[in-house]
Design an enzyme around this catalytic site. Structure first.
Site, short mmCIF file in Angstrom:
data_model
loop_
_atom_site.label_atom_id
_atom_site.label_comp_id
_atom_site.label_asym_id
_atom_site.label_seq_id
_atom_site.Cartn_x
_atom_site.Cartn_y
_atom_site.Cartn_z
N HIS A 137 8.00 1.01 -37.25
CA HIS A 137 8.94 0.87 -36.13
C HIS A 137 10.38 1.14 -36.54
O HIS A 137 11.30 0.83 -35.78
CB HIS A 137 8.81 -0.52 -35.49
N CYS A 169 22.77 10.09 -34.93
CA CYS A 169 23.14 10.87 -33.75
C CYS A 169 21.90 11.58 -33.22
O CYS A 169 21.16 12.23 -33.97
CB CYS A 169 24.22 11.88 -34.11
N GLN A 202 5.50 -3.46 -39.05
CA GLN A 202 6.19 -3.37 -37.77
C GLN A 202 7.63 -3.83 -37.90
O GLN A 202 8.44 -3.61 -36.99
CB GLN A 202 5.48 -4.24 -36.73
N ILE A 240 11.55 -4.41 -38.99
CA ILE A 240 12.68 -3.50 -39.14
C ILE A 240 13.79 -4.12 -40.01
O ILE A 240 14.90 -3.63 -40.04
CB ILE A 240 13.26 -3.12 -37.76
#
Length: 257
Positions: A118, A126, A100, A102
Protein backbone atom coordinates in the site's frame (compact mmCIF):
# COMPACT_ATOMS: atom_id res chain seq x y z
CA UNK A 1 -4.81 -22.08 21.19
CA UNK A 2 -4.16 -25.52 22.67
CA UNK A 3 -0.59 -26.34 23.67
CA UNK A 4 -0.24 -29.09 21.09
CA UNK A 5 -1.25 -26.69 18.31
CA UNK A 6 1.16 -24.05 19.61
CA UNK A 7 3.91 -26.67 19.62
CA UNK A 8 3.00 -27.54 16.05
CA UNK A 9 3.34 -23.87 15.04
CA UNK A 10 6.79 -23.84 16.65
CA UNK A 11 7.76 -26.89 14.63
CA UNK A 12 6.43 -25.42 11.38
CA UNK A 13 8.38 -22.19 11.89
CA UNK A 14 11.50 -24.07 12.98
CA UNK A 15 11.45 -26.13 9.79
CA UNK A 16 10.70 -23.16 7.52
CA UNK A 17 13.41 -22.11 5.09
CA UNK A 18 11.29 -19.76 2.96
CA UNK A 19 8.61 -18.26 5.17
CA UNK A 20 6.59 -15.40 3.66
CA UNK A 21 4.89 -13.01 6.07
CA UNK A 22 1.76 -10.93 5.40
CA UNK A 23 1.32 -8.05 7.86
CA UNK A 24 -1.42 -5.55 8.61
CA UNK A 25 -2.16 -2.71 11.01
CA UNK A 26 -2.24 -5.02 14.03
CA UNK A 27 1.55 -5.36 13.84
CA UNK A 28 2.02 -1.64 14.42
CA UNK A 29 -0.62 -0.95 17.07
CA UNK A 30 1.87 -2.05 19.71
CA UNK A 31 4.09 0.81 18.50
CA UNK A 32 1.29 3.28 19.27
CA UNK A 33 -0.05 3.54 15.72
CA UNK A 34 -3.81 3.36 15.29
CA UNK A 35 -5.35 0.71 13.10
CA UNK A 36 -8.19 1.67 10.76
CA UNK A 37 -11.37 -0.27 11.50
CA UNK A 38 -11.41 -1.00 15.22
CA UNK A 39 -13.42 0.98 17.75
CA UNK A 40 -10.41 3.24 18.29
CA UNK A 41 -9.23 3.23 14.68
CA UNK A 42 -8.64 6.00 12.17
CA UNK A 43 -12.07 5.58 10.57
CA UNK A 44 -13.72 6.59 13.84
CA UNK A 45 -12.32 10.08 13.15
CA UNK A 46 -13.53 10.36 9.55
CA UNK A 47 -15.19 8.18 6.90
CA UNK A 48 -13.08 6.03 4.57
CA UNK A 49 -13.82 8.49 1.74
CA UNK A 50 -11.30 10.94 3.20
CA UNK A 51 -8.56 8.55 2.08
CA UNK A 52 -9.83 8.29 -1.48
CA UNK A 53 -8.28 9.67 -4.64
CA UNK A 54 -11.45 11.68 -5.31
CA UNK A 55 -11.26 13.41 -1.93
CA UNK A 56 -7.56 14.13 -2.44
CA UNK A 57 -8.30 15.90 -5.74
CA UNK A 58 -11.28 17.82 -4.35
CA UNK A 59 -9.79 18.81 -0.98
CA UNK A 60 -6.00 18.53 -1.11
CA UNK A 61 -5.37 20.77 1.91
CA UNK A 62 -7.86 18.92 4.12
CA UNK A 63 -6.55 15.58 2.87
CA UNK A 64 -2.98 16.49 3.76
CA UNK A 65 -3.99 17.77 7.18
CA UNK A 66 -5.71 14.48 7.98
CA UNK A 67 -2.96 12.32 6.49
CA UNK A 68 -0.15 14.13 8.29
CA UNK A 69 -2.04 14.00 11.58
CA UNK A 70 -3.08 10.36 11.38
CA UNK A 71 -0.90 8.42 8.92
CA UNK A 72 2.58 9.86 9.40
CA UNK A 73 4.47 8.61 12.47
CA UNK A 74 8.15 9.49 12.10
CA UNK A 75 8.86 9.02 15.82
CA UNK A 76 7.25 5.58 16.13
CA UNK A 77 9.64 2.76 16.96
CA UNK A 78 9.51 -0.92 16.01
CA UNK A 79 8.08 -3.27 18.62
CA UNK A 80 8.94 -6.85 19.54
CA UNK A 81 7.01 -8.20 16.55
CA UNK A 82 9.00 -6.13 14.06
CA UNK A 83 12.27 -7.03 15.76
CA UNK A 84 11.63 -10.78 15.76
CA UNK A 85 10.68 -10.78 12.07
CA UNK A 86 13.90 -8.93 11.30
CA UNK A 87 15.88 -11.49 13.31
CA UNK A 88 14.17 -14.40 11.54
CA UNK A 89 15.08 -12.82 8.22
CA UNK A 90 18.75 -12.55 9.25
CA UNK A 91 18.63 -16.19 10.30
CA UNK A 92 17.37 -17.21 6.85
CA UNK A 93 13.89 -18.18 8.00
CA UNK A 94 11.82 -15.28 6.60
CA UNK A 95 12.34 -14.58 2.90
CA UNK A 96 9.81 -11.77 2.33
CA UNK A 97 7.43 -9.51 4.21
CA UNK A 98 4.43 -8.25 2.26
CA UNK A 99 2.80 -5.49 4.26
CA UNK A 100 -0.28 -3.32 4.13
CA UNK A 101 1.41 -0.88 6.50
CA UNK A 102 2.77 2.46 5.34
CA UNK A 103 4.81 3.32 8.43
CA UNK A 104 8.17 1.84 7.45
CA UNK A 105 8.64 0.11 10.81
CA UNK A 106 9.67 -3.22 9.29
CA UNK A 107 12.59 -1.49 7.58
CA UNK A 108 13.37 0.52 10.70
CA UNK A 109 13.66 -2.79 12.56
CA UNK A 110 16.15 -4.01 9.97
CA UNK A 111 14.04 -6.13 7.61
CA UNK A 112 15.36 -5.89 4.05
CA UNK A 113 12.96 -7.87 1.84
CA UNK A 114 9.82 -5.80 2.37
CA UNK A 115 7.09 -5.24 -0.21
CA UNK A 116 5.05 -2.18 0.79
CA UNK A 117 1.87 -3.16 -1.00
CA UNK A 118 0.00 0.00 0.00
CA UNK A 119 2.98 2.30 -0.40
CA UNK A 120 4.68 4.57 2.11
CA UNK A 121 4.08 7.85 3.91
CA UNK A 122 7.79 8.69 3.81
CA UNK A 123 7.56 10.34 0.40
CA UNK A 124 5.16 12.03 -2.04
CA UNK A 125 5.37 12.36 -5.82
CA UNK A 126 4.19 14.73 -8.53
CA UNK A 127 1.51 12.98 -10.56
CA UNK A 128 2.90 14.54 -13.76
CA UNK A 129 6.71 14.46 -13.63
CA UNK A 130 7.14 11.98 -10.74
CA UNK A 131 9.47 14.32 -8.83
CA UNK A 132 9.82 12.90 -5.34
CA UNK A 133 9.37 14.99 -2.20
CA UNK A 134 10.13 13.83 1.32
CA UNK A 135 7.22 14.10 3.74
CA UNK A 136 9.29 16.50 5.84
CA UNK A 137 9.58 18.71 2.76
CA UNK A 138 5.81 18.50 2.26
CA UNK A 139 5.24 19.52 5.87
CA UNK A 140 7.45 22.57 5.33
CA UNK A 141 5.57 23.44 2.13
CA UNK A 142 2.26 22.95 3.95
CA UNK A 143 3.34 25.46 6.59
CA UNK A 144 4.79 28.08 4.22
CA UNK A 145 2.93 27.87 0.89
CA UNK A 146 -0.69 28.24 -0.13
CA UNK A 147 -0.67 25.77 -3.02
CA UNK A 148 1.95 23.55 -1.40
CA UNK A 149 0.48 20.45 -3.07
CA UNK A 150 1.25 21.67 -6.62
CA UNK A 151 4.62 20.69 -8.08
CA UNK A 152 6.84 23.64 -9.05
CA UNK A 153 9.29 21.44 -10.90
CA UNK A 154 7.17 21.00 -14.02
CA UNK A 155 4.44 22.81 -15.96
CA UNK A 156 1.04 21.80 -17.38
CA UNK A 157 -2.07 23.70 -18.39
CA UNK A 158 -4.04 22.12 -15.56
CA UNK A 159 -2.60 22.53 -12.06
CA UNK A 160 -4.50 19.43 -10.99
CA UNK A 161 -2.19 17.36 -13.18
CA UNK A 162 0.74 18.54 -11.05
CA UNK A 163 -0.70 17.61 -7.67
CA UNK A 164 1.84 16.06 -5.28
CA UNK A 165 0.31 12.95 -3.76
CA UNK A 166 1.71 10.93 -0.86
CA UNK A 167 3.10 7.64 -2.14
CA UNK A 168 0.30 5.64 -0.53
CA UNK A 169 -2.46 3.72 -2.28
CA UNK A 170 -5.79 5.49 -1.77
CA UNK A 171 -9.29 4.18 -2.49
CA UNK A 172 -9.77 4.41 -6.24
CA UNK A 173 -6.01 4.52 -6.69
CA UNK A 174 -3.36 2.13 -7.95
CA UNK A 175 0.20 1.69 -6.85
CA UNK A 176 3.54 0.24 -7.78
CA UNK A 177 2.41 -3.31 -7.01
CA UNK A 178 -1.02 -2.97 -8.67
CA UNK A 179 0.37 -4.00 -12.04
CA UNK A 180 0.56 -7.33 -13.83
CA UNK A 181 4.29 -7.50 -13.09
CA UNK A 182 3.79 -6.50 -9.45
CA UNK A 183 1.03 -9.00 -8.82
CA UNK A 184 2.92 -11.78 -10.57
CA UNK A 185 5.98 -11.20 -8.40
CA UNK A 186 3.89 -11.31 -5.22
CA UNK A 187 1.96 -14.41 -6.28
CA UNK A 188 5.19 -16.18 -7.29
CA UNK A 189 6.69 -15.28 -3.90
CA UNK A 190 3.69 -16.78 -2.10
CA UNK A 191 3.62 -19.89 -4.29
CA UNK A 192 7.28 -20.54 -3.42
CA UNK A 193 6.73 -20.20 0.35
CA UNK A 194 7.07 -23.24 2.60
CA UNK A 195 5.12 -21.46 5.35
CA UNK A 196 2.78 -18.46 5.20
CA UNK A 197 2.54 -16.34 8.35
CA UNK A 198 -0.25 -13.76 8.61
CA UNK A 199 0.05 -11.09 11.32
CA UNK A 200 -2.36 -8.41 12.46
CA UNK A 201 -4.78 -8.28 9.56
CA UNK A 202 -8.41 -9.35 9.21
CA UNK A 203 -7.76 -10.26 5.55
CA UNK A 204 -10.96 -8.56 4.46
CA UNK A 205 -9.60 -5.83 2.18
CA UNK A 206 -9.02 -6.83 -1.41
CA UNK A 207 -6.80 -7.55 -3.21
CA UNK A 208 -4.45 -8.15 -0.25
CA UNK A 209 -7.01 -10.51 1.28
CA UNK A 210 -6.73 -12.89 -1.69
CA UNK A 211 -3.02 -13.59 -1.30
CA UNK A 212 -3.29 -16.65 1.00
CA UNK A 213 -5.32 -18.38 -1.71
CA UNK A 214 -2.20 -18.63 -3.87
CA UNK A 215 -0.13 -20.72 -1.47
CA UNK A 216 0.43 -24.36 -2.32
CA UNK A 217 -2.00 -26.80 -0.67
CA UNK A 218 0.86 -28.28 1.30
CA UNK A 219 1.95 -24.88 2.66
CA UNK A 220 0.74 -24.29 6.24
CA UNK A 221 -1.02 -21.00 7.00
CA UNK A 222 -0.33 -19.52 10.45
CA UNK A 223 -2.56 -16.62 11.51
CA UNK A 224 -1.90 -14.43 14.54
CA UNK A 225 -4.65 -11.85 14.83
CA UNK A 226 -7.09 -10.55 17.43
CA UNK A 227 -10.30 -11.06 15.49
CA UNK A 228 -11.55 -13.49 12.89
CA UNK A 229 -10.35 -13.85 9.32
CA UNK A 230 -12.04 -15.64 6.39
CA UNK A 231 -9.30 -18.29 6.46
CA UNK A 232 -9.50 -19.39 10.09
CA UNK A 233 -11.20 -22.71 9.39
CA UNK A 234 -9.27 -23.59 6.23
CA UNK A 235 -7.39 -26.84 5.91
CA UNK A 236 -3.78 -26.75 7.15
CA UNK A 237 -4.44 -23.45 8.97
CA UNK A 238 -3.45 -22.62 12.56
CA UNK A 239 -4.79 -19.60 14.45
CA UNK A 240 -3.40 -17.78 17.49
CA UNK A 241 -5.93 -15.10 18.60
CA UNK A 242 -3.39 -13.12 20.63
CA UNK A 243 -1.26 -9.98 20.30
CA UNK A 244 1.59 -10.05 17.82
CA UNK A 245 4.42 -9.13 20.17
CA UNK A 246 3.41 -11.62 22.85
CA UNK A 247 2.86 -14.46 20.38
CA UNK A 248 6.05 -13.97 18.36
CA UNK A 249 8.09 -13.62 21.56
CA UNK A 250 6.74 -16.94 22.87
CA UNK A 251 7.28 -18.63 19.51
CA UNK A 252 10.84 -17.29 19.27
CA UNK A 253 11.62 -18.44 22.81
CA UNK A 254 10.41 -21.94 21.97
CA UNK A 255 12.55 -21.97 18.82
CA UNK A 256 15.60 -21.44 21.04
CA UNK A 257 14.71 -24.11 23.60
Amino acid sequence: MENNQFDLCVTLIKNAKNMVVLTGAGVSTESGIKDFRSRTGVYQLAPEYILSLDYFYQNPKEFYQFALDNLYHPDAMPNAGHDILSKWEREGKVSHIITQNIDGLHQKAGSKSVIEFHGTMKTASCLHCNKSYSTEEMINRFQTMNEFYICDHCETLQKRERFIKPDVVLFGDTGKWFTVEGFNKILHTIEEADCLLVLGTSLKVTPFSTFPQYRRKSTPLLIINIGDTPYDTDRNTFVIPESIGKSLTLLDEQLRS
